[in-house]
Design an enzyme around this catalytic site. Sequence first.
Site, PDB file in Angstrom:
ATOM      1  CG  PHE A  66      37.814  42.310  39.799  1.00 10.00           C
ATOM      2  CD1 PHE A  66      36.901  43.166  40.400  1.00 10.00           C
ATOM      3  CD2 PHE A  66      37.871  42.259  38.419  1.00 10.00           C
ATOM      4  CE1 PHE A  66      36.047  43.944  39.636  1.00 10.00           C
ATOM      5  CE2 PHE A  66      37.020  43.035  37.639  1.00 10.00           C
ATOM      6  CZ  PHE A  66      36.117  43.880  38.250  1.00 10.00           C
ATOM      7  CD1 TRP A 121      36.562  34.905  42.853  1.00  9.09           C
ATOM      8  CD2 TRP A 121      36.613  36.093  40.966  1.00  9.09           C
ATOM      9  NE1 TRP A 121      37.879  34.976  42.440  1.00  9.09           N
ATOM     10  CE2 TRP A 121      37.941  35.703  41.287  1.00  9.09           C
ATOM     11  CE3 TRP A 121      36.395  36.846  39.808  1.00  9.09           C
ATOM     12  CZ2 TRP A 121      39.033  36.041  40.490  1.00  9.09           C
ATOM     13  CZ3 TRP A 121      37.485  37.188  39.020  1.00  9.09           C
ATOM     14  CH2 TRP A 121      38.780  36.791  39.360  1.00  9.09           C
ATOM     15  CG  HIS A 122      34.046  39.230  38.135  1.00  6.37           C
ATOM     16  ND1 HIS A 122      33.521  37.965  38.011  1.00  6.37           N
ATOM     17  CD2 HIS A 122      34.938  39.351  37.118  1.00  6.37           C
ATOM     18  CE1 HIS A 122      34.061  37.352  36.974  1.00  6.37           C
ATOM     19  NE2 HIS A 122      34.931  38.170  36.423  1.00  6.37           N
ATOM     20  N   GLY A 123      33.420  41.304  42.292  1.00  9.80           N
ATOM     21  CA  GLY A 123      33.371  42.524  43.079  1.00  9.80           C
ATOM     22  C   GLY A 123      32.189  42.540  44.021  1.00  9.80           C
TER      23      GLY A 123
END
Length: 420
Positions: A420, A272-274
């Site tokens: 993000f 989800w962060h990257g």
Amino acid sequence: MLASTVIDFGCSRGIANSQDSRVRRRLLWTSVAANLTVLGFFKYYNFFADSLLDIASHAGLELTPMTLNIVLPVGISFYTFQTMSYTIDVYRGDLKRLSSFTDFALYVAFFPQLVAGPIERGSRLAPQIESGPRTSWAGMQDGAWLIIKGLFKKAVLADNLAPIVDSTFAMSDPSAVQVLIGVYAFAFQIYGDFSGYTDIARGVGRMMGYNLMLNFRLPYFATNPSDFWQRWHISLSSWLRDYLYIPLGGNRGGKWFTYRNLVLTMLLGGLWHGAAWTFVIWGLFHGALLIAHRQVASWQRESGWNVSVPYLVKLVVMFHLTCIGWLIFRAESTTQILEMLSGLARFDFGLSLADQMNAWKLALLCVPVILIQACQESTGNLNFVRHLSLLPRTVAYASVIAALLSLGQFGQSEFIYFQF
């Protein structure tokens, strides 16, 4: 964002008005699929396309590059999760849907927390939007203090540490002491940067008459991995728990199913962060920490051998495990992760003049913050400054503002979580 808003408003309306379970389920999956498709296309298409090219190259195949020159929409990871949770809650019967499209659009695009959270639940924010803002003098005071505190965390703490972090992660062969200084600096940089944004968002919301959720609760005072995720990015960790971990089965179904669910949840939390393998590894690392913590606790229960570990020891160990995770998180590539870990393994702790200057700067910026947070942790009061009498409260406000004006670095770097 407009597409997500229109689709989710329509799906939630259909879910609320239909008595047919099949129709309701189809509308739910339409909402989830639409949001994940938009998120996947803009955020992960190039990542998976590049990964496929790399795999084919290692297999001796030559494929035509399939990447696209697309811009990642600002805040897409936050508002897609926020709208999905709303539709899911309406489907579960945990939330009464908003009848007005403009109210729902405000829920999705509420500007203070739109870009970097916190990820608000419909059960918290939607009723406030429906009833309208309730401004007050106390709310203005609380909001102003949150904004000042958030600006201090960002401009004084995070942005003064950024040059130390950037120089460390630009080194080709850092020593152990350089890695430690750089990783410690990044631990406080990302905390100051992200929690600073959250404080500002909550402060603006509070001044407007809205209460946004607490997203950080002294995370570096955590004593185990589970405790850390109850303190760090609470809106995301609770979202992953309620909409991914528990639906996967949670801790039901035995130990190995629980471990599988933990790994999948943290893997997707990392992704989800990257769109990078470093974030995948970071997620797996935290999944492994959670499994190890559960396994040790289970072993102690079964064996009856409970070792009393001092609080300070648990705190220090957990902080350094978190810092290993931050090394992985901040690294530009898997190769850099290995280079920096090998630098730590050499145990070269000689200090150059530049290292000494960075160490002093790190200590001068972080030690006061640690001492203040130690008071917050010991008293259990995260907002004790607001409850001081007039004179000490005025001194505290003046000190923070003076530090902000004299030491603040403005316009030097954007918020880390903007990417993000």
